[in-house]
Write a protein that holds these residues in place. Sequence first.
Motif, short mmCIF file in Angstrom:
data_model
loop_
_atom_site.label_atom_id
_atom_site.label_comp_id
_atom_site.label_asym_id
_atom_site.label_seq_id
_atom_site.Cartn_x
_atom_site.Cartn_y
_atom_site.Cartn_z
N UNK A 93 10.83 18.00 4.08
CA UNK A 93 11.84 18.50 4.20
C UNK A 93 12.63 18.83 5.18
N UNK A 94 11.58 18.88 6.53
CA UNK A 94 12.38 19.24 8.17
C UNK A 94 12.96 17.69 8.40
N UNK A 95 12.44 16.73 7.92
CA UNK A 95 12.86 15.38 7.96
C UNK A 95 14.22 14.72 7.74
N UNK A 96 14.20 15.08 6.10
CA UNK A 96 15.19 15.02 5.41
C UNK A 96 16.51 15.17 6.12
N UNK A 97 16.40 16.33 6.88
CA UNK A 97 17.21 17.29 6.63
C UNK A 97 18.01 16.40 8.33
N UNK A 98 16.94 16.66 8.53
CA UNK A 98 16.87 15.41 10.24
C UNK A 98 17.65 14.48 10.13
N UNK A 99 17.35 13.76 9.69
CA UNK A 99 18.26 12.46 9.00
C UNK A 99 19.19 12.46 8.04
N UNK A 100 19.10 13.22 7.45
CA UNK A 100 20.98 13.52 7.18
C UNK A 100 21.79 13.88 7.40
N UNK A 101 21.84 14.96 9.14
CA UNK A 101 22.79 15.48 10.10
C UNK A 101 23.17 14.59 10.07
N UNK A 102 22.86 14.07 10.71
CA UNK A 102 23.88 12.90 11.53
C UNK A 102 25.14 12.33 10.39
N UNK A 103 24.07 11.99 9.80
CA UNK A 103 25.65 10.91 8.67
C UNK A 103 26.28 12.27 8.22
N UNK A 104 25.75 13.23 7.91
CA UNK A 104 26.61 14.58 7.62
C UNK A 104 27.90 14.66 8.60
N UNK A 105 27.07 14.59 10.07
CA UNK A 105 28.50 14.84 11.40
C UNK A 105 29.56 14.08 11.32
N UNK A 106 28.95 13.01 11.38
CA UNK A 106 29.49 11.69 11.04
C UNK A 106 30.67 11.40 9.89
N UNK A 107 30.19 11.80 8.74
CA UNK A 107 31.54 11.97 7.61
C UNK A 107 32.05 12.78 8.09
#
Lengths: 244, 319
Positions: A93-107
């Motif tokens: 779960x922590x890994x998933x959040x860390x991986x998607x957070x970069x994309x979220x900030x970019x978006x």
Amino acid sequence: MQTLIAFWNVLKKDINNYYLKPPNISWGIIFPLSWTLMQLIRSQGDIGIAELLPGLMAMSVLFGTTSMLAVTITFERRSRSFDRLLVAPISVSALVIAKILGAILFGIVNAFVPVVFAAFFIDLREINWGLTLVAVILIAVTSALLGLLIAVSAKEVFEAQTFSNFFRFPMLFLCGLFIPIDKLPVILKPISFCLPLTYGTDILNGMITGSSIFTATFSIFIMLVFILLLFYLCLRNINKKWIH
Amino acid sequence: MGIVNVTNLKKMYDEFQAVNEISFSIEQGEIFGLLGPNGAGKTSTINMMIGLSRPSGGHILIDGIDAVKDIKKVQRIIGIIPDENNLYNEMNGFDNLCFCASLYGMRKAEREKRATELLEQFNLTFAAKRPFKAYSKGMKRKLTIAAGIIHNPKILFLDEPTTGIDVESARQIRKLILDLKKQGKTIFITTHYIEEAERICDRIAFIVNGRIVKTGTVTELMESIEREHKIKLQLDSSIKELKEELEHNFVNCRIDISDKNSCLIISKERIALSPVLQLLDSKGISVYEAKEIKPSLEDVFVKITGIEASKLEIEKAGK
């Protein structure tokens, strides 16, 4: 604390390795600008910038998040560097959040490129920026999770790109961006209501142009349901397909 | 009870049984090797032990922790060196090591200190700021090993550590593995290089078709097969015509004439050389050299598993 250190460094690594690369920065600026100009030229002045803004913001987030995330994760899976993350002592779960957070900030950054552009032409002071930001964040989270879901299903980078388009384009045409939902054929209307982007766009429409189908609270609630559902599906699929 | 205990471990992929109820245990501080051909179940076994794959049955106990139920706890105390160099191409050597350390929750100052130490230990300081993609294969392998031990793990899992690298780098890596053992690390290694297993492992398990067919120290494995004594003689001329006479005089011996000026004396008992030499001397044949041929681990592997050594050789070439 240990999880936090790992989480922060995964996010920092992704931002430095992928999102802050010059081609992505230029793509993140040029893509929303091109869409804005294209829509303005096409409408020949019949549509105002304010009417275009919600659609452009939604599109920028959608493309900004899904395209990068699906491709980078598929790439890391192919090179097996993703295995390094899976065998690290941090929860999936922590890994998933860390991986998607970069994309979220970019978006999110992508979403505000058309806003900066629009600020030169129209007065944006009347807009409720708090709720607009909430809508952008929710669209970014759902899009990033969709990108991850695609990445879990794809084996090759080109597959990830194909799957992304398979989701993105129908979503763009059915979420009320180009064709208002009440003008969609009856058979397509239920599909429209099953798309997270429909609710995100509706909040943006409400905040920027004052016209929306649902109340902001209702749309936020539905978006949160989508986030939980997509997060659950991502975790389930990662556990099933990557730790087989 | 060892530091690693595997009991009746099995892995099914649909109908295919990749690992078939294997059991073994590893003592603290030893190097334990899993030796077998491709498709034998080595990677499936290691993947289940490190948490990249879920067992279909059986138990894995690592340092007293149930690895099937609580793999994240296990991952804190183990180091993993995969068969592929899976560090990040765009990042330099130093940053790669620091990033791997951060995955184990190490703070910035601590991880930078450890990365500097390891780069020095692995003779990679000169390439610390070079992107990983610019490293040679041997350098990549060394940095991958350094990344696996960055958090100072108790137990190390190495999957085919020297596959696909040059002889000198392989030699250096084997030395590094032995140095890690000296530091008290417990090491689990999979390989299909017989000489490598023989050279560095304290104990070896032969795995074939998902089953462990034999486990033991190199000496135990050697003793487990019926041993034949072999002496190779270098001669000044051929003894083809004398073969029958020699076998007649020395009833327990078999004579194998491999080439023109040499022969092999094979016996189940120890061979007394002087009568043979006397006989050859009486026939006017000089013996230049007599050498005892000892069985290799390869002979043991072939005998126990029934797999031809050539099959492993083909795999080596393929890799």
